[in-house]
Design a protein around this motif. Structure first.
Motif, PDB file in Angstrom:
ATOM      1  N   GLU A 168     132.770  17.504 -24.667  1.00 13.06           N
ATOM      2  CA  GLU A 168     132.888  18.431 -23.537  1.00 13.06           C
ATOM      3  C   GLU A 168     133.931  19.511 -23.800  1.00 13.06           C
ATOM      4  N   HIS A 169     134.982  19.177 -24.550  1.00 12.09           N
ATOM      5  CA  HIS A 169     136.001  20.174 -24.879  1.00 12.09           C
ATOM      6  C   HIS A 169     135.468  21.195 -25.890  1.00 12.09           C
ATOM      7  N   THR A 172     132.493  24.175 -25.265  1.00 15.21           N
ATOM      8  CA  THR A 172     132.817  25.438 -24.583  1.00 15.21           C
ATOM      9  C   THR A 172     132.917  26.607 -25.566  1.00 15.21           C
ATOM     10  N   ASP A 173     133.046  26.310 -26.859  1.00  7.81           N
ATOM     11  CA  ASP A 173     133.114  27.359 -27.882  1.00  7.81           C
ATOM     12  C   ASP A 173     131.864  27.259 -28.750  1.00  7.81           C
ATOM     13  N   SER A 174     130.957  28.210 -28.583  1.00  7.53           N
ATOM     14  CA  SER A 174     129.666  28.147 -29.279  1.00  7.53           C
ATOM     15  C   SER A 174     129.810  28.284 -30.796  1.00  7.53           C
TER      16      SER A 174
END
Length: 384
Positions: A168-169, A172-174
């Motif tokens: 989940e962390h 957030t950065d594709s």
């Protein structure tokens, strides 16, 4: 180790004394100096040796803590700088990241203070020359641990880690997500079934390697707009090529999978140093820094290596990773067997080989330095 020198700056006398009390209990052998007026810190500190670390409150009258730390950086660039703040808004964090090695939220926690001291002690154990410490501590040179990497590091420090939370962390950065999945599908890892699942990719790579990938890419993103594109690509390509070669050589030599992953992480993190050097030189070439014909010149600490170890140490990386990265330039030739010490020797030989500097003279010098027959036999497998 002798007690380190610590300077506290805070206009709140109650907070200043509380901070002093806690730190004195944590480190009774340290030397602490307290300063309530930020404009008087130089006279309060005196003409003694430079402070090893400076803690400064952010919100103060006349000048905020980031300005005070900037002044301290100019006077004592080797000092580790810590900003204490109750304001964790984005603007404050951005300003703080330009001058402080650490940003601690108020009210402070003992674990956070202890973490700073532990990082500082590890840095001192590495015995960096003072001139190198001063250079690396200059404003604009230091990389602050990226937010995503910091969150992940805090998560990994917990006793019971859930892969779901890690996923989940990162999701957030594709860009980082795509890179991790790409790594997990790499041929050298040996997986035949392709995966598009981030959670599965994290399981395949392991948390230590995932952390290194997140940090490496985050730092790359920080510097990509500050250096020429050609230099950025060259540094990035060199780092990944070096890491892959180190892992392949350790596999060839029969190191365990865990050690193969360890050397891959260590080699990958050396890229931090190359990017820091690229910020100084618009035409920086990681090949040129280490491509030395004379083996005697090759056996010395490189600026990029020193930079990488400096960052990793202050980011709280374990000493085994930091020492492995550092000793890739001056490996312990006296090691016996396939162990952590031997990994630095593998990195050293791998680097010379990639740079075309593994000459007959270099091979002979390496052989004369090694006393263990078994070590020489397996090392010859990658020196052919």
């Amino acid at each position: 180790m002798t007690g380190l020198n610590v300077l506290f700056i805070d206009d709140d006398s109650f907070m200043l004394k509380a901070l002093h009390r806690v730190c004195r209990r944590l480190k009774p052998d340290y030397h602490f100096v307290l300063c309530e007026q930020q404009s008087m810190w130089q006279s309060v500190w005196g003409e003694s040796t430079p402070p090893d670390v400076v803690f400064c409150d952010y919100l103060m009258p006349m000048r905020n803590g980031d300005e005070v730390l900037e002044e301290i950086a100019c006077t004592y660039p080797s000092a580790v700088r810590v900003l204490l703040t109750g304001d964790v808004t984005e603007d404050v964090i951005i300003k703080a990241s330009e001058v402080a090695h650490f940003v601690l939220s108020k009210p402070f926690a003992e674990n956070d203070l202890n973490h700073v001291f532990l990082c500082l002690e590890r840095l001192n154990e590495l015995q960096f020359p003072q001139v190198s410490r001063a250079k690396l501590g200059q404003i604009g040179y230091f990389f602050v641990l990226p937010e995503l990497a910091l969150k992940l590091q805090n998560l990994l420090s917990q006793p019971d880690i859930d892969i779901k939370d890690v996923t989940e962390h990162i999701v957030t950065d594709s860009v980082i997500t795509a890179k991790i999945i790409q790594f997990a599908n790499s041929a050298f890892l040996g997986y035949r079934v392709h995966t598009t699942s981030l959670a599965e990719a994290i399981k395949r790579l392991g948390l230590r390697l995932v952390e290194a990938i997140v940090i490496s890419i985050s730092v790359e993103q920080q510097v990509s707009l500050r250096i020429p594109l050609s230099v950025y690509k060259h540094c990035s390509e060199w780092t990944y090529r070096y890491a892959a070669a180190c892992r392949q050589n350790s596999k060839t030599l029969g190191f365990s999978t865990e050690m193969q992953d360890f050397i891959y992480v260590a080699a990958l993190l050396t890229g931090l140093g190359h990017f820091s050097q690229a910020l100084e030189q618009t035409d920086y070439d990681p090949d040129a820094e280490s491509k030395l014909i004379d083996i005697e010149q090759a056996l010395c600490y490189k600026p990029s290596t020193m930079s990488a170890v400096y960052f990793l140490t202050l980011w709280g990386f374990p000493s085994d990773i930091c020492k492995t990265v550092l000793f890739q330039d001056k490996p312990p030739f006296s090691g016996v067997g396939l162990n952590e010490k031997s990994l630095s020797l593998v990195m050293f030989v791998t680097k010379l080989s990639l740079l075309g500097s593994l000459t007959s003279e270099a091979k002979q010098r390496i052989k004369t330095e090694i006393n263990d027959t078994a070590t020489m036999q397996w090392l010859e497998l990658i020196m052919r």
